[in-house]
Design an enzyme around this catalytic site. Structure first.
Site, short mmCIF file in Angstrom:
data_model
loop_
_atom_site.label_atom_id
_atom_site.label_comp_id
_atom_site.label_asym_id
_atom_site.label_seq_id
_atom_site.Cartn_x
_atom_site.Cartn_y
_atom_site.Cartn_z
N LYS A 111 0.85 -1.19 0.00
CA LYS A 111 0.00 0.00 0.00
C LYS A 111 0.89 1.24 0.00
CE LYS A 111 -2.97 2.66 3.12
NZ LYS A 111 -3.58 2.71 4.48
N ASP A 171 -2.01 10.65 3.65
CA ASP A 171 -3.42 10.32 3.86
C ASP A 171 -4.08 11.35 4.76
OD1 ASP A 171 -5.86 9.11 4.00
OD2 ASP A 171 -5.24 7.61 5.48
N LYS A 190 -9.24 13.51 8.57
CA LYS A 190 -8.69 13.10 9.86
C LYS A 190 -8.55 14.31 10.78
CE LYS A 190 -5.74 9.33 8.10
NZ LYS A 190 -6.23 8.23 8.95
N ASP A 245 1.89 6.40 5.70
CA ASP A 245 0.86 5.50 5.18
C ASP A 245 1.32 4.78 3.92
OD1 ASP A 245 -1.58 4.38 5.74
OD2 ASP A 245 -2.73 5.79 4.53
N ASP A 289 -11.68 7.64 4.37
CA ASP A 289 -10.44 7.38 5.11
C ASP A 289 -10.14 5.89 5.18
OD1 ASP A 289 -8.16 8.05 6.51
OD2 ASP A 289 -9.15 8.03 8.46
N ARG A 319 -7.70 -0.16 1.42
CA ARG A 319 -8.33 -1.34 0.81
C ARG A 319 -8.84 -1.05 -0.60
NH1 ARG A 319 -12.36 -1.38 5.77
NH2 ARG A 319 -10.49 -0.35 6.59
#
Length: 487
Positions: free
Chosen positions: A258, A263, A270, A281, A340, A344
């Site tokens: 990933k 992010d 966030k 991230d 967020d 995935r």
């Protein structure tokens, strides 16, 4: 820095020697020989508690004795006959910390006399080589006055197995690379920067590199991956690196990282506190780069494909919104309830793309969920698998590398939490078992091959005063792949 082997202190040519001293048991052979050469000075220091030998304690002896003229760094190993992995790592960290400060170019370490529970001498040699080299990592960054490089040029380790040494040194190189990428700020380490790093690795090691830009991903139907980077000015990439060490046509083992280079959470923004840490991230991607570097150094006779899904998750007028429905490369549709939960979304399309390689196994690595941090903290990475053999092989690699994982459940009953009224699947499953449902989401795209998922959200970096990328799980992945060479 060069790392090599030596046999005995009596013949080694070094500017400094490092010897281990227990607190209340007989001195190891090399330390005992040094003690005799110094007329019992080491035993006297221990007896008078000037140097007690407690775990990771150090004392420099600027020796001028004619029988042994080199200075000696004494390092305590405590009262246990055999150390745990954590104790041994602490000892080696203290060694590296001290020798970095000293004005010596060649340092010899009595590594063969460091006993670690349930480990062979060769395995200990690998770990010591890795850990002492990792102890010299310094971030190459942006300070006006950078750190002064240490004087040491060569580390000599007591041992005989060259292969074990090479694995440790190569793993450290991979860990350094992963940490460097992870520690870079998001305005430098963008998806395009990761693409350029892949090209550099390809040039350095003759890897086959393929960089899928947004147009190619759009043609392939990777709308889920593309949706994550929609709000950013930085273009997304799917990065493919192929190492061809095996027979032509042999199916590869695949690593997938990933690579969310920053992010913000997107529209599901966030909180501001600690958001700077979201440059980490992409540590899953960084670990894939680091592992590929280690593998290229070691040159195993096997085929390995590394894939990185790289994007930046930002809010803007173009950004994906909560409630949007997007189509994956597999044809399944996803209702994005929380922008967020983006890792995935980039991984699912990459997992579908990987099918074309007909892989022997696939391991994805991702800083995927805060829920995994709650469950396992910073000690174990979470591991999920759809295949018992892959899970068992990762456990063995974890034990060998001292890079801990813990297998988490992937029961079918959790899948219902991902039900959606408007799409085939929702991208979150609610507050319960968040790390599990994230893995369940990924599992829907891995039906055609043996697969495991490593959630490294708790292990990829540290915060606070020791803030920085850890380089995990490069050691685990390297050992996993090396074990597959002759499997």
């Amino acid at each position: 820095m060069n790392t090599a082997l030596f046999d005995r202190f009596s013949t080694v040519q070094a500017d400094l020697v490092v010897a281990f001293v227990p607190s209340d048991s007989a001195l190891p052979d090399s330390t005992s020989w040094l003690n005799e050469s110094l007329d019992g000075s080491i035993e006297q220091l221990r007896a008078t508690k000037v140097f007690s030998g407690k775990l990771a304690e150090t004392l420099l002896l600027p020796v001028t004795n004619q029988d042994f003229a080199q200075p000696i760094l004494l390092v305590g190993i405590g009262k246990d006959d055999e150390l745990s992995d954590a104790q041994a790592r602490k000892v080696i960290a203290s060694v590296a910390s001290q020798i970095k400060k000293l004005p010596y170019k060649t340092v010899a370490i009595a590594s063969s006399e460091l006993a670690i529970k349930k480990r062979s001498k060769n395995n200990v040699l690998t770990l010591v080589a890795q850990w002492v080299n990792e102890g010299f990592y310094e971030f190459i960054g942006f300070k006006k006055e950078p750190e002064i490089a240490p004087d040491v040029e060569t580390i000599l380790l007591q041992g005989t197995d060259e292969d074990s040494l090479k694995i440790g040194v190569a793993t450290a190189k991979g860990s350094h690379y992963a940490r460097q990428l992870g520690n870079l700020p998001g305005n430098v380490c963008t998806p395009s920067y990761l693409a350029s790093q892949a090209q550099q690795l390809g040039d350095d090691y003759k890897l086959k590199i393929d960089l899928l830009d947004e147009n190619r991903m759009d043609e392939l139907g990777m709308q889920c991956l593309l949706s994550v980077g929609r709000g950013s000015d930085q273009p997304s990439y799917l990065i493919v690196m192929e190492y061809k060490g095996g027979e032509e046509g042999d199916a590869p083992h695949v690593l997938l990282g990933k690579g969310i280079t920053f992010d913000t959470g997107g529209i599901s923004l966030k909180p501001g506190a600690k958001m700077d840490e979201m440059k980490y991230d992409m540590c899953g991607a960084a670990s894939v780069f680091g592992t590929m570097k280690a593998i290229c150094e070691l040159q195993p006779k096997m085929n390995i494909t590394a894939v990185v899904a790289a994007a930046e998750n930002m809010p803007s007028g173009r950004a994906t919104k909560p409630g949007d429905v997007v189509r994956t490369m597999s044809g399944q549709t996803v209702e994005i309830l929380n922008t967020d939960a983006e890792g995935r979304l980039v991984l699912c399309d990459a997992l579908t793309y990987i099918e074309r390689f007909e892989p022997k196994s696939v391991v994805d690595i991702a800083t995927l969920t805060g829920a995994c941090v709650v469950a396992l903290g910073s000690v174990n990475s979470g591991m999920y698998a759809n295949n018992d053999t892959v899970a068992a092989d990762l456990h063995v690699a974890s034990t060998t590398s001292a890079d801990k994982i813990w297998q988490m459940p992937l029961d079918e009953e959790y899948q219902q939490q991902l039900d959606s009224n408007f799409a085939d699947i929702a991208n979150i499953g609610g507050p319960e078992a968040g790390s599990v449902t994230a893995a369940c989401f990924l599992s829907r795209f891995t039906k055609s091959y043996p697969w495991a998922h490593l959630d490294i959200a708790g292990t990829a970096w540290a915060g606070g005063a020791s803030k920085g990328a850890s380089g995990r799980p490069v050691a685990l992945l390297t050992q996993y792949l090396l074990a597959k060479e002759n499997a």
